[in-house]
Design an enzyme around this catalytic site. Sequence first.
Site, PDB file in Angstrom:
ATOM      1  N   ASP A  11      59.954  24.390 -19.127  1.00  0.00           N
ATOM      2  CA  ASP A  11      61.314  24.024 -18.750  1.00  0.00           C
ATOM      3  C   ASP A  11      61.426  22.515 -18.808  1.00  0.00           C
ATOM      4  OD1 ASP A  11      63.954  24.408 -17.752  1.00  0.00           O
ATOM      5  OD2 ASP A  11      63.255  23.696 -15.806  1.00  0.00           O
TER       6      ASP A  11
ATOM      7  N   GLU B 261      63.339  26.698 -23.825  1.00  0.00           N
ATOM      8  CA  GLU B 261      64.752  26.972 -23.705  1.00  0.00           C
ATOM      9  C   GLU B 261      65.484  26.006 -24.627  1.00  0.00           C
ATOM     10  OE1 GLU B 261      67.282  28.241 -19.797  1.00  0.00           O
ATOM     11  OE2 GLU B 261      66.008  26.506 -19.713  1.00  0.00           O
TER      12      GLU B 261
ATOM     13  N   CYS C 189      65.865  34.275  -9.233  1.00  0.00           N
ATOM     14  CA  CYS C 189      64.540  34.353  -8.620  1.00  0.00           C
ATOM     15  C   CYS C 189      63.614  35.035  -9.629  1.00  0.00           C
ATOM     16  CB  CYS C 189      64.615  35.160  -7.321  1.00  0.00           C
ATOM     17  SG  CYS C 189      62.994  35.661  -6.702  1.00  0.00           S
TER      18      CYS C 189
ATOM     19  N   CYS D 137      62.178  38.626  -7.952  1.00  0.00           N
ATOM     20  CA  CYS D 137      62.983  39.844  -7.760  1.00  0.00           C
ATOM     21  C   CYS D 137      64.265  39.843  -8.586  1.00  0.00           C
ATOM     22  CB  CYS D 137      63.302  40.041  -6.276  1.00  0.00           C
ATOM     23  SG  CYS D 137      64.524  38.867  -5.656  1.00  0.00           S
TER      24      CYS D 137
ATOM     25  N   CYS E  94      64.590  32.461  -1.694  1.00  0.00           N
ATOM     26  CA  CYS E  94      65.349  33.586  -2.219  1.00  0.00           C
ATOM     27  C   CYS E  94      65.803  34.459  -1.048  1.00  0.00           C
ATOM     28  CB  CYS E  94      64.485  34.386  -3.183  1.00  0.00           C
ATOM     29  SG  CYS E  94      65.297  35.886  -3.747  1.00  0.00           S
TER      30      CYS E  94
ATOM     31  N   CYS F  10      64.155  38.281  -1.491  1.00  0.00           N
ATOM     32  CA  CYS F  10      62.731  38.563  -1.295  1.00  0.00           C
ATOM     33  C   CYS F  10      62.037  37.526  -0.418  1.00  0.00           C
ATOM     34  CB  CYS F  10      62.013  38.703  -2.635  1.00  0.00           C
ATOM     35  SG  CYS F  10      61.824  37.127  -3.509  1.00  0.00           S
TER      36      CYS F  10
ATOM     37  N   ASP G  95      61.911  23.933 -10.566  1.00  0.00           N
ATOM     38  CA  ASP G  95      61.528  23.837 -11.976  1.00  0.00           C
ATOM     39  C   ASP G  95      60.482  24.876 -12.370  1.00  0.00           C
ATOM     40  OD1 ASP G  95      63.239  21.633 -12.433  1.00  0.00           O
ATOM     41  OD2 ASP G  95      61.756  20.317 -11.508  1.00  0.00           O
TER      42      ASP G  95
HETATM   43 ZN   LIG Z   1      63.660  36.909  -4.928  1.00  0.00          ZN
END
Ligand SMILES: [Zn+2]
Length: 389
Positions: free
Chosen positions: A185, A269, A322, A325, A341, A344, A351
Amino acid sequence: MLKATKIRLYPTREQAEFLNRQFGAVRFAFNTGLRIISHRYKRHGQSLSAKHEIKKLLPIAKKSRKYGWLKEADSVALAQACINLDKAFQRFFKEKKGYPRFKRKRGKQSSYHCMSVKVGDDWIKVPKLEPIKAKVYRPVEGKLKSITLTRTVTGKHYASLLYETGQPAPAPLKDVDAASVVGLDMGLSHLAIDSNGRKIANPRFLKKGQKNLKRKQQALSRKKKVSANRAKARLRLAKAHERVAHARNDFQRKLSRQIVDDNQAVIVETLKAKNLMKNARLAKHIGDVSWHALTAKLAYKAKEQGKHLVKIDQWFASSKTCHYCQHKMDAMPLNVRWWDCPACQRRHDRDINAALNIKHQGILKLKAEGLSVSAHRGSRKSGRSPVAA
Ligand SMILES: [Zn+2]
């Protein structure tokens, strides 16, 4: 397999003068073609092709008294100028890039040669010139296909050699180990962050060089439009650019070598414009160029080894999702470096989480292309556990 290498040239003064005229002829062919095409379109609504109609004008021009001097240049170089102009128009129409621009006398110059080209231990040979002294690091192993000569703004000469090794390119790997897939990234403060949690900083000398660039750019814009001081300031800026480009190139060459050697697939990316909006224009430009250059090196080296470089679409919300999850956040402001998150409860480094998402998207893409990607195994980081602070 085609391979490319770039070497420094040391032409004699006569050779440099000849090359100067040749670059001028190439520039003339390109600019005149561009002028004719633009004019015909504006006045008559006709679309001429640089590759066909304009190229056909070259032999006619060479016979004329006014443009007879074009005969002095390698005709391949002039024909290639028309092909390059055609490519510039293709980019404009198909890729929505800017309208082709005139080549400037004080910009970077180039000419392409593919007939009777040769390379020796410390020289290269192009048509109409005695061998030019060169610094050849490694002997070319294979059949030389073409030589592109360039002269930088600061007056240095180079030759890009393209040759066929005679060896077929290795077949792309069919089975990839997920532990040997790395996602990269591009960060704001770093050149890149990888999915193993490694943050690759822009080296200090590059940062310093970029500051220096900015200062010289400002100095240039303060000078009067047409003045000796402005010309000097421009040359100083070009030299600073060259030093930064050189240092960056060297750094990226080693970095891309290491990344490709260590992995079977590299996922990147495509550029996220919004990520970079915070930066000033110059910094953004340098960032873009830097990322493109690194991606190109990764692609080249991966292909050489039958490995994969996968580009992920930029619409994919790598920062907001995330990786564990797949919960997607509504927003992820740029100043948020860490987040939890809500689904989860895992804590993410912004990053590294993005790099892990990029890796997973890349694996999906590899699978979609029919490759088998083995599950995580071995002692390497699985990329599934949240990274410790
Ligand atoms: Zn999560």
